[in-house]
Design a protein around this motif. Sequence first.
Motif, short mmCIF file in Angstrom:
data_model
loop_
_atom_site.label_atom_id
_atom_site.label_comp_id
_atom_site.label_asym_id
_atom_site.label_seq_id
_atom_site.Cartn_x
_atom_site.Cartn_y
_atom_site.Cartn_z
N PHE A 147 -0.86 0.22 -4.76
CA PHE A 147 -1.92 0.71 -5.53
C PHE A 147 -2.35 -0.08 -6.60
CE2 PHE A 147 -0.54 5.50 -5.40
CZ PHE A 147 -1.12 5.44 -4.10
N THR A 148 -1.66 -1.41 -6.90
CA THR A 148 -2.15 -2.30 -7.95
C THR A 148 -3.06 -3.27 -7.49
OG1 THR A 148 -0.07 -3.59 -7.69
CG2 THR A 148 -0.17 -1.88 -9.70
N ALA A 149 -2.96 -3.41 -5.99
CA ALA A 149 -3.62 -4.31 -5.51
C ALA A 149 -4.99 -3.83 -5.14
CB ALA A 149 -2.99 -4.83 -4.18
N ARG A 150 -5.21 -2.64 -4.77
CA ARG A 150 -6.46 -1.95 -4.16
C ARG A 150 -6.69 -0.62 -4.78
NH1 ARG A 150 -6.78 -2.06 2.15
NH2 ARG A 150 -8.86 -1.12 1.71
N ASN A 151 -8.06 -0.52 -4.89
CA ASN A 151 -8.59 0.79 -5.00
C ASN A 151 -8.80 1.51 -3.54
OD1 ASN A 151 -8.74 0.89 -7.72
ND2 ASN A 151 -10.79 0.29 -8.15
N PHE A 152 -8.16 2.51 -3.25
CA PHE A 152 -7.93 3.03 -1.81
C PHE A 152 -8.72 4.48 -2.02
CE2 PHE A 152 -6.54 4.47 2.30
CZ PHE A 152 -7.43 3.81 3.21
N THR A 153 -7.91 5.59 -1.85
CA THR A 153 -8.28 7.00 -2.10
C THR A 153 -8.22 7.29 -3.64
OG1 THR A 153 -5.93 7.58 -1.66
CG2 THR A 153 -7.53 7.41 0.22
N VAL A 154 -7.48 6.40 -4.37
CA VAL A 154 -7.43 6.68 -5.74
C VAL A 154 -7.98 5.27 -6.47
CG1 VAL A 154 -5.66 8.48 -5.83
CG2 VAL A 154 -4.97 6.22 -5.78
N ALA A 155 -8.34 5.32 -7.64
CA ALA A 155 -8.68 4.27 -8.51
C ALA A 155 -7.47 3.66 -9.11
CB ALA A 155 -9.79 4.55 -9.38
N SER A 156 -6.50 3.19 -8.21
CA SER A 156 -5.42 2.84 -8.98
C SER A 156 -5.35 1.18 -9.42
CB SER A 156 -4.31 2.87 -7.86
OG SER A 156 -4.49 2.17 -6.67
N ARG A 157 -6.07 0.43 -8.83
CA ARG A 157 -6.09 -1.07 -9.05
C ARG A 157 -7.05 -1.06 -10.56
NH1 ARG A 157 -9.11 -6.05 -6.30
NH2 ARG A 157 -8.78 -7.78 -8.06
N THR A 158 -7.88 0.01 -10.80
CA THR A 158 -8.70 0.05 -11.82
C THR A 158 -7.73 0.63 -12.90
OG1 THR A 158 -10.75 0.32 -10.59
CG2 THR A 158 -10.74 1.12 -13.03
N ALA A 159 -6.74 1.48 -12.75
CA ALA A 159 -6.12 2.18 -13.89
C ALA A 159 -5.03 1.07 -14.09
CB ALA A 159 -5.28 3.16 -13.10
N ALA A 160 -4.81 0.32 -13.26
CA ALA A 160 -3.70 -0.87 -13.81
C ALA A 160 -4.28 -2.00 -14.44
CB ALA A 160 -3.09 -1.34 -12.68
N ALA A 161 -5.56 -2.24 -14.59
CA ALA A 161 -6.20 -3.38 -15.01
C ALA A 161 -5.89 -3.58 -16.40
CB ALA A 161 -7.88 -3.28 -14.88
N GLY A 162 -5.56 -4.80 -16.78
CA GLY A 162 -5.22 -5.24 -18.12
C GLY A 162 -3.95 -4.72 -18.52
N LEU A 163 -2.72 -4.28 -17.66
CA LEU A 163 -1.67 -3.80 -18.25
C LEU A 163 -0.51 -4.52 -17.52
CD1 LEU A 163 -2.43 0.03 -18.24
CD2 LEU A 163 -2.26 -1.43 -20.15
N ARG A 164 0.61 -4.50 -18.27
CA ARG A 164 1.85 -5.16 -17.55
C ARG A 164 2.72 -3.91 -17.12
NH1 ARG A 164 4.26 -8.85 -14.30
NH2 ARG A 164 6.49 -9.00 -14.73
#
Length: 216
Positions: A147-164
């Motif tokens: 999920f942190t590597a790719r947006n696939f069926t959900v925008a998970s990588r976008t959600a994780a951007a700029g966060l630890r």
Amino acid sequence: MSTKTDTRAALWAATHAERAALAEDLADLADAQWARQTLCGRWTVEEVVAHLTAAASIGTARWLVSIVGARFDADRHNDRRLAEHRGATHAETLERFRAVVTSTTAATGDTAAWLGEVVVHAQDIRRPLGLPRTPPVESVTPVARFFTARNFTVASRTAAAGLRLEATDGPFAAGTGPLVSGTTLALTMALAGRAAYCDDLTGPGVATLRGRCGPQ
């Protein structure tokens, strides 16, 4: 390099285990519970189960025909396939799901995504119903990484951007920026857009992550 928890065989084994566990949880539901809304937007418990059956029943060629037939409208595609795999009764819907528990059919070769499909949708069902089971950390960790590597069926990588992101119960950690910490499952569900799970997270980055989740 693959580890023993992220080889394709291990990911499919975890997927099958999570489907079987969900089927067991569903076995004693009352009619009213099958009709409850889930964390997955407008879908009820029964609709989510039928969706999972559909996802485990359609390969690449059929998926392409379906999505083209839906004019690339993912919601229309999903609704059509859901209707195809929903039974005339709750019991029939469950039996259809049980029949695909060990399926390795999928629209793409992204096995971690299909494990994520059942992990996320199972919790979409369990949390509103108060069902206590959670999947093992070793099954959720490869989903969090995907999920942190790719947006696939959900925008998970976008959600994780700029966060630890740091798991408190396992090895998962990713990204740089304001910290968000919690269980691997809570992090994964929040990345999938389930704002309810942000209540289980701590750290200065939680407000940002919550703001990126869709309405529940």
